[in-house]
Design a protein around this motif. Structure first.
Motif, mmCIF file in Angstrom:
data_model
loop_
_atom_site.group_PDB
_atom_site.id
_atom_site.type_symbol
_atom_site.label_atom_id
_atom_site.label_comp_id
_atom_site.label_asym_id
_atom_site.label_seq_id
_atom_site.Cartn_x
_atom_site.Cartn_y
_atom_site.Cartn_z
ATOM 1 N N VAL A 85 6.460 30.063 -12.911
ATOM 2 C CA VAL A 85 5.066 29.657 -13.037
ATOM 3 C C VAL A 85 4.301 30.606 -13.947
ATOM 4 C CG1 VAL A 85 2.918 29.219 -11.776
ATOM 5 C CG2 VAL A 85 5.123 28.563 -10.779
ATOM 6 N N GLY A 86 4.583 31.904 -13.814
ATOM 7 C CA GLY A 86 3.860 32.903 -14.579
ATOM 8 C C GLY A 86 3.028 33.823 -13.718
ATOM 9 N N THR A 87 3.046 33.555 -12.405
ATOM 10 C CA THR A 87 2.283 34.396 -11.470
ATOM 11 C C THR A 87 3.200 35.155 -10.515
ATOM 12 O OG1 THR A 87 2.074 32.505 -9.959
ATOM 13 C CG2 THR A 87 0.294 32.840 -11.553
ATOM 14 N N LEU A 149 7.736 35.004 -23.843
ATOM 15 C CA LEU A 149 7.538 33.766 -23.113
ATOM 16 C C LEU A 149 6.968 34.032 -21.732
ATOM 17 C CD1 LEU A 149 7.775 30.725 -22.918
ATOM 18 C CD2 LEU A 149 10.181 30.987 -22.276
ATOM 19 N N MET A 150 7.401 35.091 -21.089
ATOM 20 C CA MET A 150 6.881 35.441 -19.775
ATOM 21 C C MET A 150 5.391 35.775 -19.851
ATOM 22 S SD MET A 150 9.497 34.947 -17.944
ATOM 23 C CE MET A 150 8.906 35.614 -16.386
ATOM 24 N N ALA A 180 4.648 27.441 -25.626
ATOM 25 C CA ALA A 180 6.028 27.879 -25.380
ATOM 26 C C ALA A 180 6.873 27.777 -26.634
ATOM 27 C CB ALA A 180 6.650 27.058 -24.255
ATOM 28 N N SER A 181 6.551 26.826 -27.505
ATOM 29 C CA SER A 181 7.359 26.638 -28.714
ATOM 30 C C SER A 181 7.177 27.778 -29.705
ATOM 31 C CB SER A 181 7.019 25.293 -29.367
ATOM 32 O OG SER A 181 5.667 25.248 -29.777
ATOM 33 N N GLY A 212 5.657 26.821 -15.852
ATOM 34 C CA GLY A 212 4.232 26.654 -15.616
ATOM 35 C C GLY A 212 3.835 25.975 -14.329
ATOM 36 N N GLN A 213 4.779 25.470 -13.542
ATOM 37 C CA GLN A 213 4.464 24.878 -12.245
ATOM 38 C C GLN A 213 5.666 24.982 -11.321
ATOM 39 O OE1 GLN A 213 4.139 20.373 -12.377
ATOM 40 N NE2 GLN A 213 4.047 20.809 -14.559
ATOM 41 N N GLY A 214 5.406 24.844 -10.016
ATOM 42 C CA GLY A 214 6.448 25.048 -9.033
ATOM 43 C C GLY A 214 7.489 23.948 -9.025
#
Length: 228
Positions: A85-87, A149-150, A180-181, A212-214
């Motif tokens: 997700v990034g968090t 990316l992270m 992301a690209s 970006g999402q679970g």
């Protein structure tokens, strides 16, 4: 006798006795009529089609004539196995984070504003432009996620909180794909459906990893099309 194959930008999903389609050019999902569903299933199962059956598929607007048998599915069947997700971890607020946060705000604003003003094909072209440029070289799935990316995912997850929480999956996915690209040419936007009741969702995926999402958000959806 000519073969038929799905047109570019068309996805099919045979799901719980219903054949569902996504046509990017028409900007919509729809359910196939029973007579067309039967022909599509014959095509998916690899049966030889008669001339009249081939003609019926091409007249639907979903298929075009092909010189080869082509693939018998309308999407990448690579199912997601995990998500980032990034968090998950604290992030250092440095120059790279600030720049990615600013880029996220720009692209989120653009795609949220453009949803009812531009066609889906146009928006996908913008979202995928950088990935297609990078893919002109050798596009290989990375074994490890690059630090850039992270940081991008962390910045995006925080920037996205400033935008509406409802009906946001498409503009969010478009913006994240564009971001992301910058770091990989292999990420894709995946469109998924649920049959009963009908629901649609989309997300960004890199190989078997949702970005970006679970994972729990996407596992209930059957992929119908990937872009690019």
């Amino acid at each position: 006798m000519p073969f038929v194959d799905l047109r570019a930008g068309v996805g099919l999903c045979d799901y719980q006795d219903r054949a569902l389609a996504l046509d990017i050019d028409r900007d919509r999902y729809f359910e196939l009529k029973p007579e067309l569903t039967g022909l599509v299933r014959r095509w998916l199962e690899g049966f030889e089609l008669t001339f009249s059956q081939t003609e019926a598929l091409t007249k639907s607007g979903l298929f075009g004539v092909s010189e080869t048998a082509g693939l018998r599915h309308g999407h990448d069947r690579r199912l997601a196995e995990r998500a980032i997700v990034g968090t998950e971890a604290p992030v250092e607020i440095g120059v790279r984070f600030v720049l990615d946060y600013a880029r996220a705000l720009v692209w989120l604003s653009f795609f949220h504003w453009s949803m009812r003003r531009r066609s889906l094909r146009f928006l996908l072209k913008i979202a995928n432009a950088r990935a297609q440029y990078r893919a002109q070289g050798t596009a290989r799935i990375p074994r490890t996620f690059p630090p850039g990316l992270m940081i991008c995912l962390s910045a995006f997850s925080r920037a996205s909180l400033l935008f509406p929480r409802t009906s946001r999956c498409l503009p969010d996915a478009l913006a994240l794909q564009r971001l992301a690209s910058r770091h990989t040419a292999c990420s894709k936007i995946v469109f998924g459906v649920q049959a009963d009741p009908f629901q649609a969702h989309c997300w960004v995926q890199l190989d078997k990893v949702v970005l970006g999402q679970g994972l729990d958000v996407v596992t209930g959806f059957r992929p119908i099309l990937t872009s690019p």
